[in-house]
Design an enzyme around this catalytic site. Structure first.
Site, PDB file in Angstrom:
ATOM      1  N   SER A 136      22.335 -11.945 -64.198  1.00 57.95           N
ATOM      2  CA  SER A 136      22.359 -10.506 -64.485  1.00 57.95           C
ATOM      3  C   SER A 136      21.197  -9.826 -63.776  1.00 57.95           C
ATOM      4  O   SER A 136      20.037 -10.150 -64.018  1.00 57.95           O
ATOM      5  CB  SER A 136      22.259 -10.273 -65.998  1.00 57.95           C
ATOM      6  OG  SER A 136      23.342 -10.881 -66.663  1.00 57.95           O
TER       7      SER A 136
ATOM      8  N   GLU B 269      16.283  -6.435 -63.773  1.00 60.23           N
ATOM      9  CA  GLU B 269      15.803  -7.451 -64.702  1.00 60.23           C
ATOM     10  C   GLU B 269      15.147  -8.599 -63.937  1.00 60.23           C
ATOM     11  O   GLU B 269      14.223  -9.241 -64.407  1.00 60.23           O
ATOM     12  CB  GLU B 269      16.987  -7.968 -65.524  1.00 60.23           C
ATOM     13  CG  GLU B 269      16.666  -9.051 -66.519  1.00 60.23           C
ATOM     14  CD  GLU B 269      17.882  -9.464 -67.321  1.00 60.23           C
ATOM     15  OE1 GLU B 269      18.039 -10.672 -67.572  1.00 60.23           O
ATOM     16  OE2 GLU B 269      18.684  -8.598 -67.693  1.00 60.23           O
TER      17      GLU B 269
ATOM     18  N   ARG C  59      14.128  -7.934 -73.282  1.00 62.08           N
ATOM     19  CA  ARG C  59      13.836  -8.549 -71.985  1.00 62.08           C
ATOM     20  C   ARG C  59      12.391  -8.298 -71.574  1.00 62.08           C
ATOM     21  O   ARG C  59      12.079  -8.063 -70.412  1.00 62.08           O
ATOM     22  CB  ARG C  59      14.792  -8.029 -70.902  1.00 62.08           C
ATOM     23  CG  ARG C  59      16.250  -8.281 -71.179  1.00 62.08           C
ATOM     24  CD  ARG C  59      16.590  -9.764 -71.231  1.00 62.08           C
ATOM     25  NE  ARG C  59      17.996  -9.941 -71.559  1.00 62.08           N
ATOM     26  CZ  ARG C  59      18.477 -10.007 -72.806  1.00 62.08           C
ATOM     27  NH1 ARG C  59      17.648  -9.931 -73.834  1.00 62.08           N
ATOM     28  NH2 ARG C  59      19.764 -10.160 -73.034  1.00 62.08           N
TER      29      ARG C  59
END
Length: 336
Positions: free
Chosen positions: A223, A319, A153
């Site tokens: 998420s 995130e 990520r």
């Protein structure tokens, strides 16, 4: 001032001073990047906590071109293309390779920034190169996979080139010899079955829809926290206490834990602070269902992090990108 509430899927009430829509990459050469700005795609992985005192650059250039060699398909896509629609278009053309990444929200241009990934596949696995506008050199440049510095990520666009490079086109390289990736979570059920790329995509979409709320119905940013990567020794000790804890291999020394499982075990499913709530079907998702505010969201983030840290001694990191008055906000910054 221009409203941003409909331009980010978490839909906090927010505005910006200027909004510029990029239909042609050359428009970027006329923007004053010396004043505060933020690059925006479909707003599915960023949240405007409050009014942004600058220019939001909405990247919306389109176009898909597919060429082929004996062994590969090369796909060139404009940064403003919708990622999921690109996946579906290629599947309809009989081109597999992106099926595990189906239904990930956002634009093609945002995909390399986050190095999007799901069910055992990351963008980096199929990435060839990208083109974009370098704000410092005032020129368009092409970067290969090495230059993008992909990680979990992560990429150089969240590091050295953060806020200094606007992606305008992404090039993917997909092998004609298709092989399903079924070694992650629920997809293991398909191992041993005769499946094609569309079958895998259908299963991925079924799983995602069962867990994740539609942002058009329930405002969310998908998420919210990164799955933490820890040493195998740390994971081993935790597994002695929690035998059913999901663990996924990363390297010879590290493994990945499921952030949603950690949050759920901390008893936070359905927890609410003001208008912000932990989603009751998937604890990794936060939702804004009562006209929440930026302060309430920040309080929720801190509450979750503290609860997980106290129970597991694991640090959770968002995130989702958080944007305040002057630009991207990170924990430790003053707010407001």
């Amino acid at each position: 001032m221009h409203s941003l509430q409909s331009l980010h899927t978490f839909a906090l009430p927010s505005r910006c001073r200027e909004l510029v829509r990029i239909e042609v990459p050359e428009q970027l050469t006329h923007i004053d990047f010396d004043t505060p700005f933020f690059i925006l795609g479909e707003g599915s992985n960023c949240i405007f906590l409050e009014d942004f005192h600058g220019t939001v650059v909405l990247v919306a250039n389109r176009g898909i071109e597919v060429t082929e060699t004996e062994l590969h398909y090369t796909v060139k896509a404009g940064a403003g293309e919708n990622w999921h629609q690109l996946v579906l278009k290629l599947l309809d053309m009989g081109i597999g390779g992106l099926e595990n990444l189906a239904l990930i929200p956002g634009t093609v241009g945002a995909a390399p920034v986050q190095n999007i990934g799901a069910y055992g596949v990351e963008l980096a696995d199929v990435f060839d190169s990208l083109t974009g506008y370098n704000i410092d050199t005032k020129a368009f440049e092409t970067l290969d996979k090495v230059a993008c510095q992909f990680g979990y990520r992560d990429s150089t666009f969240k590091g050295a080139l953060q806020g200094r490079f606007v992606i305008t086109q992404v090039v993917l390289k997909l092998p004609k010899q298709w092989r399903p990736v079924l070694n992650y979570g629920p997809l293991k059920d398909l191992v041993g079955q005769s499946v094609n790329a569309k079958d895998v995509a259908e299963r991925v979409m079924q799983i995602r829809r069962s867990k994740l709320p539609d942002p058009n119905v329930c405002a969310n940013a998908g998420s919210f926290f990164k799955n933490p990567v820890v040493s195998k020794e740390t994971a081993r000790k935790l597994c002695e206490q929690y035998a059913d804890m999901p663990v996924y291999p990363v390297s010879e020394l590290t493994v990945k834990l499921a952030a949603g499982w950690l949050i759920e075990q901390a008893g936070l499913k359905g927890h609410r602070i003001g208008g912000i709530r932990v989603y009751d079907k998937q604890a990794l998702v936060l939702v804004n269902d009562q006209q929440g505010r930026g302060t309430e969201l920040l309080n929720m983030i801190a509450y979750i992090q503290q609860a997980v840290s106290e129970k597991f001694a694991i640090a959770l990191i968002p995130e989702v990108r958080l944007v305040a008055q002057q630009g991207e906000w990170v924990q430790g910054d003053n707010y407001g």
